[in-house]
Scaffold this motif. Sequence first.
Motif, PDB file in Angstrom:
ATOM      1  N   GLN A   2       0.835  -1.195   0.000  1.00  0.00           N
ATOM      2  CA  GLN A   2       0.000   0.000   0.000  1.00  0.00           C
ATOM      3  C   GLN A   2       0.871   1.247   0.000  1.00  0.00           C
ATOM      4  O   GLN A   2       1.864   1.329   0.724  1.00  0.00           O
ATOM      5  N   ARG A   3       0.463   2.224  -0.803  1.00  0.00           N
ATOM      6  CA  ARG A   3       1.286   3.416  -1.010  1.00  0.00           C
ATOM      7  C   ARG A   3       0.475   4.661  -0.677  1.00  0.00           C
ATOM      8  O   ARG A   3      -0.684   4.801  -1.066  1.00  0.00           O
ATOM      9  N   LEU A   4       1.091   5.562   0.045  1.00  0.00           N
ATOM     10  CA  LEU A   4       0.491   6.857   0.360  1.00  0.00           C
ATOM     11  C   LEU A   4       1.136   7.921  -0.514  1.00  0.00           C
ATOM     12  O   LEU A   4       2.361   7.937  -0.678  1.00  0.00           O
ATOM     13  N   VAL A   5       0.310   8.799  -1.077  1.00  0.00           N
ATOM     14  CA  VAL A   5       0.822   9.907  -1.867  1.00  0.00           C
ATOM     15  C   VAL A   5       0.525  11.208  -1.131  1.00  0.00           C
ATOM     16  O   VAL A   5      -0.631  11.490  -0.793  1.00  0.00           O
ATOM     17  N   PHE A  15      -3.506  14.216   0.956  1.00  0.00           N
ATOM     18  CA  PHE A  15      -3.102  12.827   1.105  1.00  0.00           C
ATOM     19  C   PHE A  15      -4.032  11.976   0.259  1.00  0.00           C
ATOM     20  O   PHE A  15      -5.231  12.229   0.187  1.00  0.00           O
ATOM     21  N   SER A  16      -3.479  10.962  -0.382  1.00  0.00           N
ATOM     22  CA  SER A  16      -4.312  10.080  -1.189  1.00  0.00           C
ATOM     23  C   SER A  16      -3.692   8.695  -1.245  1.00  0.00           C
ATOM     24  O   SER A  16      -2.491   8.514  -1.041  1.00  0.00           O
ATOM     25  N   THR A  17      -4.549   7.731  -1.527  1.00  0.00           N
ATOM     26  CA  THR A  17      -4.099   6.352  -1.673  1.00  0.00           C
ATOM     27  C   THR A  17      -5.088   5.620  -2.560  1.00  0.00           C
ATOM     28  O   THR A  17      -6.203   6.100  -2.797  1.00  0.00           O
ATOM     29  N   LEU A  50      -4.114   8.402   7.626  1.00  0.00           N
ATOM     30  CA  LEU A  50      -2.701   8.338   7.975  1.00  0.00           C
ATOM     31  C   LEU A  50      -2.411   7.398   9.130  1.00  0.00           C
ATOM     32  O   LEU A  50      -1.261   7.209   9.520  1.00  0.00           O
ATOM     33  N   HIS A  51      -3.450   6.810   9.695  1.00  0.00           N
ATOM     34  CA  HIS A  51      -3.265   5.843  10.770  1.00  0.00           C
ATOM     35  C   HIS A  51      -2.988   4.445  10.234  1.00  0.00           C
ATOM     36  O   HIS A  51      -2.662   3.537  11.007  1.00  0.00           O
ATOM     37  N   GLU A  52      -3.139   4.269   8.913  1.00  0.00           N
ATOM     38  CA  GLU A  52      -2.831   2.983   8.292  1.00  0.00           C
ATOM     39  C   GLU A  52      -1.313   2.802   8.203  1.00  0.00           C
ATOM     40  O   GLU A  52      -0.538   3.747   8.342  1.00  0.00           O
ATOM     41  N   SER A  53      -0.911   1.565   7.939  1.00  0.00           N
ATOM     42  CA  SER A  53       0.505   1.260   7.794  1.00  0.00           C
ATOM     43  C   SER A  53       0.897   1.338   6.316  1.00  0.00           C
ATOM     44  O   SER A  53       0.335   0.623   5.487  1.00  0.00           O
ATOM     45  N   TYR A  54       1.835   2.212   5.999  1.00  0.00           N
ATOM     46  CA  TYR A  54       2.299   2.375   4.622  1.00  0.00           C
ATOM     47  C   TYR A  54       3.794   2.063   4.566  1.00  0.00           C
ATOM     48  O   TYR A  54       4.582   2.614   5.338  1.00  0.00           O
TER      49      TYR A  54
END
Length: 258
Positions: A2-5, A15-17, A50-54
């Motif tokens: 999983q990637r955060l932009v 923020f986007s994913t 943003l609480h997810e793991s990236y």
Amino acid sequence: MQRLVVRISPDSLSFSTSSRGEVTFESYALKSSISLAANLREALRNVPMLHESYQRVVVMTDSPMLIVPVSLFSEDHVDELYRYTYTGQEQRVVVHSVVPELNAVAIFSVQKDFRQVLIDRFPQVSFRPATSPVWYHFYQKSFTGNRAKLYGYCHDHRMDVFSFATNRFKFFNSYAVSNPDDALYYLLAVWKQLGMIPQEDELHLSGDLPEKETLLERARQFVKRVYVSNPSGEFNRANVTSIEGMPYDLMLYYLKGK
């Protein structure tokens, strides 16, 4: 993976994913009373996404940019070259990103504390120019037809003006614009500088155009072939094109994978 932009400009942060082809986008309102790094720390605490793991974070940054041909690029002189070109960069880290399709290297800067917060929080962080997906997209389109093409991309109160020749930038510069007169002045100045033909060559505009209809009307008084990008129509009403507030460059990042 999983990637955060993260997309950052002088007055915006988002923020986007993407998961299973669905893009989640959140624009974050910056507080002018605190630093950019402090804004990011607050976002890390308060934005559920943003609480997810990236494992990987891509930072698309909209800061002053210097384009250097690969053949003239030297990593040893990146910092010196950029700071000579752009003053007032003492609190920023100079970074670079290779643009292989165009045989160029983009040199830009990132706010030092902002970068450190990201590096401390995520295991893998990479930086790239926010507008690079727009370059890739129009570079591919530049091979259509035989006419010369000039591109103007408006975003974040600026306009990037660029053109291509074979597999490289023929021209690139960025200008502060707040109204259609400013935009048209710079477009026509570059058009003249490149020796383009008003009755034959093409002007392609995209992004958040200032007073769009006025700009188009005035541009067509000087250039016969003026085109405006319509993401929804061009990409068959893809879901990402209907996300409110998403910049055109970020749409293209998800649509084109660049």
